[in-house]
Scaffold this motif. Sequence first.
Motif, PDB file in Angstrom:
ATOM      1  N   TRP A   1      -9.164  11.495  11.383  1.00 12.74           N
ATOM      2  CA  TRP A   1      -8.969  11.464  12.567  1.00 12.74           C
ATOM      3  C   TRP A   1     -10.137  11.105  13.641  1.00 12.74           C
ATOM      4  O   TRP A   1      -9.729  10.676  14.952  1.00 12.74           O
ATOM      5  CB  TRP A   1      -8.161  11.973  13.282  1.00 12.74           C
ATOM      6  CG  TRP A   1      -6.481  12.014  11.761  1.00 12.74           C
ATOM      7  CD1 TRP A   1      -6.128  13.400  11.334  1.00 12.74           C
ATOM      8  CD2 TRP A   1      -5.664  11.347  12.301  1.00 12.74           C
ATOM      9  NE1 TRP A   1      -5.122  13.007  10.715  1.00 12.74           N
ATOM     10  CE2 TRP A   1      -5.093  11.259  10.880  1.00 12.74           C
ATOM     11  CE3 TRP A   1      -5.883  10.022  12.582  1.00 12.74           C
ATOM     12  CZ2 TRP A   1      -3.979  10.777  10.818  1.00 12.74           C
ATOM     13  CZ3 TRP A   1      -5.254   9.176  12.421  1.00 12.74           C
ATOM     14  CH2 TRP A   1      -4.123   9.507  11.318  1.00 12.74           C
TER      15      TRP A   1
ATOM     16  N   LYS B   1      -3.940   5.617  16.580  1.00 16.14           N
ATOM     17  CA  LYS B   1      -2.864   7.328  15.601  1.00 16.14           C
ATOM     18  C   LYS B   1      -1.850   7.663  17.224  1.00 16.14           C
ATOM     19  O   LYS B   1      -1.284   7.728  16.539  1.00 16.14           O
ATOM     20  CB  LYS B   1      -4.290   8.338  16.488  1.00 16.14           C
ATOM     21  CG  LYS B   1      -4.046  10.192  15.955  1.00 16.14           C
ATOM     22  CD  LYS B   1      -5.174  10.419  16.063  1.00 16.14           C
ATOM     23  CE  LYS B   1      -4.411  12.028  15.789  1.00 16.14           C
ATOM     24  NZ  LYS B   1      -5.432  13.579  15.767  1.00 16.14           N
TER      25      LYS B   1
ATOM     26  N   SER C   1       2.219   8.537  15.974  1.00 11.98           N
ATOM     27  CA  SER C   1       2.643   9.830  16.134  1.00 11.98           C
ATOM     28  C   SER C   1       4.223   9.916  15.824  1.00 11.98           C
ATOM     29  O   SER C   1       4.822   9.106  17.162  1.00 11.98           O
ATOM     30  CB  SER C   1       1.018  10.467  17.084  1.00 11.98           C
ATOM     31  OG  SER C   1      -0.039  10.264  16.175  1.00 11.98           O
TER      32      SER C   1
ATOM     33  N   PRO D   1       0.203  12.811  13.975  1.00 10.77           N
ATOM     34  CA  PRO D   1       0.208  11.823  13.428  1.00 10.77           C
ATOM     35  C   PRO D   1       1.250  11.585  12.094  1.00 10.77           C
ATOM     36  O   PRO D   1       1.132  12.658  11.570  1.00 10.77           O
ATOM     37  CB  PRO D   1      -1.380  11.172  12.479  1.00 10.77           C
ATOM     38  CG  PRO D   1      -1.608  12.966  12.924  1.00 10.77           C
ATOM     39  CD  PRO D   1      -0.758  13.886  13.352  1.00 10.77           C
TER      40      PRO D   1
ATOM     41  N   VAL E   1      -1.307   6.582   8.504  1.00 12.98           N
ATOM     42  CA  VAL E   1      -2.206   5.847   9.794  1.00 12.98           C
ATOM     43  C   VAL E   1      -2.845   4.237   9.680  1.00 12.98           C
ATOM     44  O   VAL E   1      -1.965   3.822   8.799  1.00 12.98           O
ATOM     45  CB  VAL E   1      -3.345   6.086   7.915  1.00 12.98           C
ATOM     46  CG1 VAL E   1      -5.193   5.580   8.716  1.00 12.98           C
ATOM     47  CG2 VAL E   1      -3.127   7.057   7.934  1.00 12.98           C
TER      48      VAL E   1
END
Length: 455
Positions: A148, A156, A160, A165, A168
């Motif tokens: 991260w 990120k 989230s 999160p 990706v």
Amino acid sequence: MKSLKTMGLAILVFCFVLLSACSSNNGASNAANTPAASDNANEAGDKNAGTDAAEPITLTMMMSGNKASEGEDFELETLPRLVKEKFPNITLEVQKLPDDQYNTSVRTKLAAGQGPDIFWIFPKNAAGGVIDFAKAGFAADLSDLKFWDNIGTGAKEDMSYEGKPYGVAEGLDYLGVYYNKEMLAQVGVTEFPKDWASFLEVCQKLKDAGITPIVLGDKDPWVIQFGMYPIAANVVYPDEMDFDVKVQNGEKSLNDPKWVKTISMYKELYDKGYVVKNSLGAGSAQASQLFIDGKAAMTFTGTWDYASMTSKGAADFTRGFASLPGNDAGKPTFVSAATAAGYALNAKSENLDAAKEILNYLFDGESDLFKAFVASNSSISVYKDVPLTNELFKEVNENYQTNGNSVYFSNQMWPAGVSDVMQAKFAEIIGGQKTTPEDVAKAMDEKFQELWKNK
């Protein structure tokens, strides 16, 4: 549709539990959950990680999109092959579905407890978005992944929910116009227009020369967003960047005159015959083919469509890529930019640890798999220190990075379902019904109000 970068390079080594120990504790069910050995590129002995001593695991992955038209498809071919090389005990089975089929199928399967281990997820509130899937308990918390620090903060955050999160991002995407430089040159245009009035002039010149200005595959309803959001980025938001927050708070409405203007401007392209006839009868793949075959000068889509937009067709020509300039003359063009879709893990996967190891390996910053991902990814990287190598996107990217004039894809701030109404009502306009821009905006707002109160 749209975030910057930062993530750490090292991946912690996970030790495997011996099969005998697994058997003495919880039996075969626990052994099936044993994670694959993780990456440590500095240890030669790691090449044998997860081999004979590891329980065979089959992971499933479901993606949105089509197989690459040329070369090896990253998700369908490269990823499973390199995963198998790194983790011999893991077999990765990947399925790709067209966008509309994917959105329906993945939700249905996840809700039934039969979802894939790894799946494609979209940012924020978009259909199939991270907020929706996290709240529903479909997506796993990915806070413990190792990379991260090397992922851009914006990317990120967009993936989230409540500070954690759940996806990706593949990168950063721009919506824009792919165009045929030679066709524009035929009508005396050597530089892509910088404002809406100039853009309309170019379209008229093309039409007068017997060239179809724009081809769109509106049979696939999501294509309607590809022109709508870039115009909105230049009409709705420049003087009110918190417009959607105000809508959420009840201070503004999607029935606002600025949205009516946005819809009216997009309608103008159809009213004046600048969009190919019967666009509702052609899907996005057909539209792409018409563009690469030299049957139209321009098409609207995003950076993610680079492979199909630049593949070989019946005509040989030079491509350009620019933002759709919905701005007035003398005003800056705002880029329609947003965090791209990306990878999520099934919270109920029986092999969640192994799936996390796949993502740790994919984004470790140095492996062959990471290098292959970067090479195949047409989205703008949000991984630390990965430079832009695609010259086609250079001008738009410089505008985004240098001037900061950008707006996310509008649907990322709406409950899933609002964009569907926008598409359906605008399709009525395309189809020649008496629907007005005011009707479209009103329907959008009504749907927003209906869904938001249940958030």
